[in-house]
Design an enzyme around this catalytic site. Structure first.
Site, PDB file in Angstrom:
ATOM      1  N   LYS A 122      -2.484  -2.054  -3.131  1.00  0.00           N
ATOM      2  CA  LYS A 122      -3.531  -1.196  -2.560  1.00  0.00           C
ATOM      3  C   LYS A 122      -3.130   0.267  -2.782  1.00  0.00           C
ATOM      4  O   LYS A 122      -2.466   0.880  -1.945  1.00  0.00           O
ATOM      5  CB  LYS A 122      -3.694  -1.502  -1.060  1.00  0.00           C
ATOM      6  CG  LYS A 122      -4.706  -0.606  -0.345  1.00  0.00           C
ATOM      7  CD  LYS A 122      -5.118  -1.154   1.007  1.00  0.00           C
ATOM      8  CE  LYS A 122      -5.957  -0.164   1.773  1.00  0.00           C
ATOM      9  NZ  LYS A 122      -6.611  -0.724   2.946  1.00  0.00           N
ATOM     10  N   GLU A 145       0.824  -1.215   0.000  1.00  0.00           N
ATOM     11  CA  GLU A 145       0.000   0.000   0.000  1.00  0.00           C
ATOM     12  C   GLU A 145       0.857   1.264   0.000  1.00  0.00           C
ATOM     13  O   GLU A 145       1.247   1.765   1.057  1.00  0.00           O
ATOM     14  CB  GLU A 145      -0.942   0.020   1.224  1.00  0.00           C
ATOM     15  CG  GLU A 145      -1.857   1.254   1.236  1.00  0.00           C
ATOM     16  CD  GLU A 145      -2.783   1.338   2.451  1.00  0.00           C
ATOM     17  OE1 GLU A 145      -2.664   0.491   3.362  1.00  0.00           O
ATOM     18  OE2 GLU A 145      -3.618   2.257   2.486  1.00  0.00           O
TER      19      GLU A 145
HETATM   20  C1  5MM Z   1      -8.348   1.714   8.504  1.00  0.00           C
HETATM   21  O1  5MM Z   1      -7.252   2.610   8.463  1.00  0.00           O
HETATM   22  C2  5MM Z   1      -5.991   1.985   8.324  1.00  0.00           C
HETATM   23  C3  5MM Z   1      -5.111   2.217   9.496  1.00  0.00           C
HETATM   24  O2  5MM Z   1      -4.604   3.493   9.547  1.00  0.00           O
HETATM   25  P1  5MM Z   1      -3.548   3.876  10.729  1.00  0.00           P
HETATM   26  O3  5MM Z   1      -2.404   2.932  10.645  1.00  0.00           O
HETATM   27  O4  5MM Z   1      -3.185   5.288  10.380  1.00  0.00           O
HETATM   28  O5  5MM Z   1      -4.252   3.788  12.011  1.00  0.00           O
HETATM   29  C4  5MM Z   1      -5.361   2.359   6.997  1.00  0.00           C
HETATM   30  O6  5MM Z   1      -4.082   1.813   6.815  1.00  0.00           O
HETATM   31  C5  5MM Z   1      -6.232   1.859   5.912  1.00  0.00           C
HETATM   32  O7  5MM Z   1      -6.091   0.473   5.775  1.00  0.00           O
HETATM   33  C6  5MM Z   1      -5.949   2.474   4.567  1.00  0.00           C
HETATM   34  O8  5MM Z   1      -5.360   3.730   4.625  1.00  0.00           O
HETATM   35  C7  5MM Z   1      -7.233   2.586   3.791  1.00  0.00           C
HETATM   36  O9  5MM Z   1      -8.198   3.196   4.611  1.00  0.00           O
HETATM   37  P2  5MM Z   1      -9.116   4.314   3.987  1.00  0.00           P
HETATM   38  O10 5MM Z   1      -9.847   4.889   5.161  1.00  0.00           O
HETATM   39  O11 5MM Z   1      -8.200   5.291   3.300  1.00  0.00           O
HETATM   40  O12 5MM Z   1     -10.016   3.590   3.005  1.00  0.00           O
END
Ligand code: 5MM
Length: 341
Positions: free
Chosen positions: A220, A178
């Site tokens: 991702k 990602e």
């Molecule tokens: C769910 O959010 C994930 C964890 O974020 P942190 O490590 O900052 O707590 C994040 O990695 C998430 O899997 C991705 O960014 C995709 O989430 P979004 O909200 O952008 O769809």
């Protein structure tokens, strides 16, 4: 490493009509989400909330291929003592685990970050595999601003992503790679396209250098999209057309699938963009979702920390999961949004 088995898991993660629930919010992020619905972020509340999602039978069995968990969650049990991982397995979805340990300031690169967590990763992966994780996730964060991203930040983050991916495959775990280019700034879609192209090119270069098997991973990425504060917001069609063009230019066909992050888009925008891309068709990889916020904002609001709202929270989650599942096949339209099950 058994590549055929890795490829099987990677393909299952991007099954048409299904996508990934990113429920891997770290303690700081889940606290922010809970603050917004006025729920205290205790271990028990976090457990109850995630148990509600994983017990959403219809959503989990029909529309969710896999769930990304945070370290705390993978070791937690449901209220009745069943490991949360088992609930996910029983629904037919695959448990996965976030293995990065967040970000740190990148020396000599003001305002830029590097993702950490490679130390002892091989040992951690072994324990996660024993607990049931069959895929993992590592997120690199690239910001767009004046003079950034530097090539240094792009390079070190790509290097770390590839180190992580190689370690995962050696542990028989499919890596979700990602590299997120944030949509927080005032940049236009063209700038997002250019930066994402640099990031993806460098990431795949590093993956090749470190001998990561592309058939055994899932990408991702962010979409090519206007920054949130940009005065000129690109249309759904433009986002879809540019994102597909960008991915075709950068992502080898050997990658089984691409599962997008939502990155701060509204629930419906994230669905509409995925749908428009799948309508274009003729793509070498499967395109689906791996949304966090765009899948969870609605159930969080509906639940609001109250046991009597669990059914409402599950309905809201099922609806969003179904909308995105339709989008993963290019079968969504705004009329479907009104048909709440
Ligand atoms: C769910 O959010 C994930 C964890 O974020 P942190 O490590 O900052 O707590 C994040 O990695 C998430 O899997 C991705 O960014 C995709 O989430 P979004 O909200 O952008 O769809």
């Amino acid at each position: 490493m058994n590549l055929a088995d890795l490829n099987k898991v990677a393909l299952a993660m991007v099954t048409p009509g299904k996508g990934i629930l990113a429920a891997d919010e770290s303690s700081g992020t889940i606290k922010k989400r809970f603050d917004a619905i006025k729920v205290e972020s205790t271990e028990e509340n976090r457990r109850d909330y995630r148990e509600m999602l994983f017990r959403s039978t219809e959503a989990m069995s029909k529309y969710v291929s896999g769930v990304i968990l945070y370290d705390e969650t993978i070791w937690q049990n449901a209220k009745d003592g069943t490991p949360l991982v088992k609930l996910i397995e029983q629904s037919g979805a695959i448990p996965g685990i976030k293995v990065d340990e967040g970000t740190q300031a990148l020396p000599q690169c003001p305002g830029e970050l590097v993702t950490i967590g490679l130390d002892k990763l091989a040992e951690r992966l072994k324990k996660y595999y024993e607990r049931g994780a069959r895929f993992a996730k590592w997120r690199a964060v690239i910001d767009i601003g004046s003079g950034i991203p530097t090539q240094t930040a792009i390079h070190v983050n790509a290097h770390a992503l590839a180190r992580y991916a190689a370690l995962c495959q050696a542990a028989q775990i499919v890596p979700i790679v990602e590299p997120e280019v944030l949509m927080d700034g005032d940049h236009d879609i063209e700038r997002c396209y250019d930066v994402t192209q640099r990031v993806l090119n460098k990431t795949f270069q590093e993956l090749r250098v470190q001998r990561v098997e592309l058939e055994g991973m899932v990408l991702k990425p962010n979409m090519a999209i206007s920054g949130k504060k940009c005065g000129k917001q690109a249309s759904v069609e433009e986002v879809a057309e540019k994102t597909v063009r960008l991915l075709k230019a950068c992502v080898p066909a050997a990658v089984p699938g691409i599962a997008f992050l939502s990155g701060g888009q509204s629930d419906e925008e994230a669905t509409a963009h995925l749908n428009a891309m799948n309508r274009i068709g003729g793509l070498p990889w499967r395109l689906t979702f791996s949304y966090g916020r765009a899948l969870q904002a609605a159930p969080q609001k509906a639940w609001s920390g109250k046991a009597e709202n669990v059914a409402a929270g599950q309905r809201a989650f099922t609806h969003r999961a179904r909308m995105n599942a339709l989008a993963s096949k290019g079968e969504w339209d705004t009329g479907q949004e009104k048909k709440v099950a």
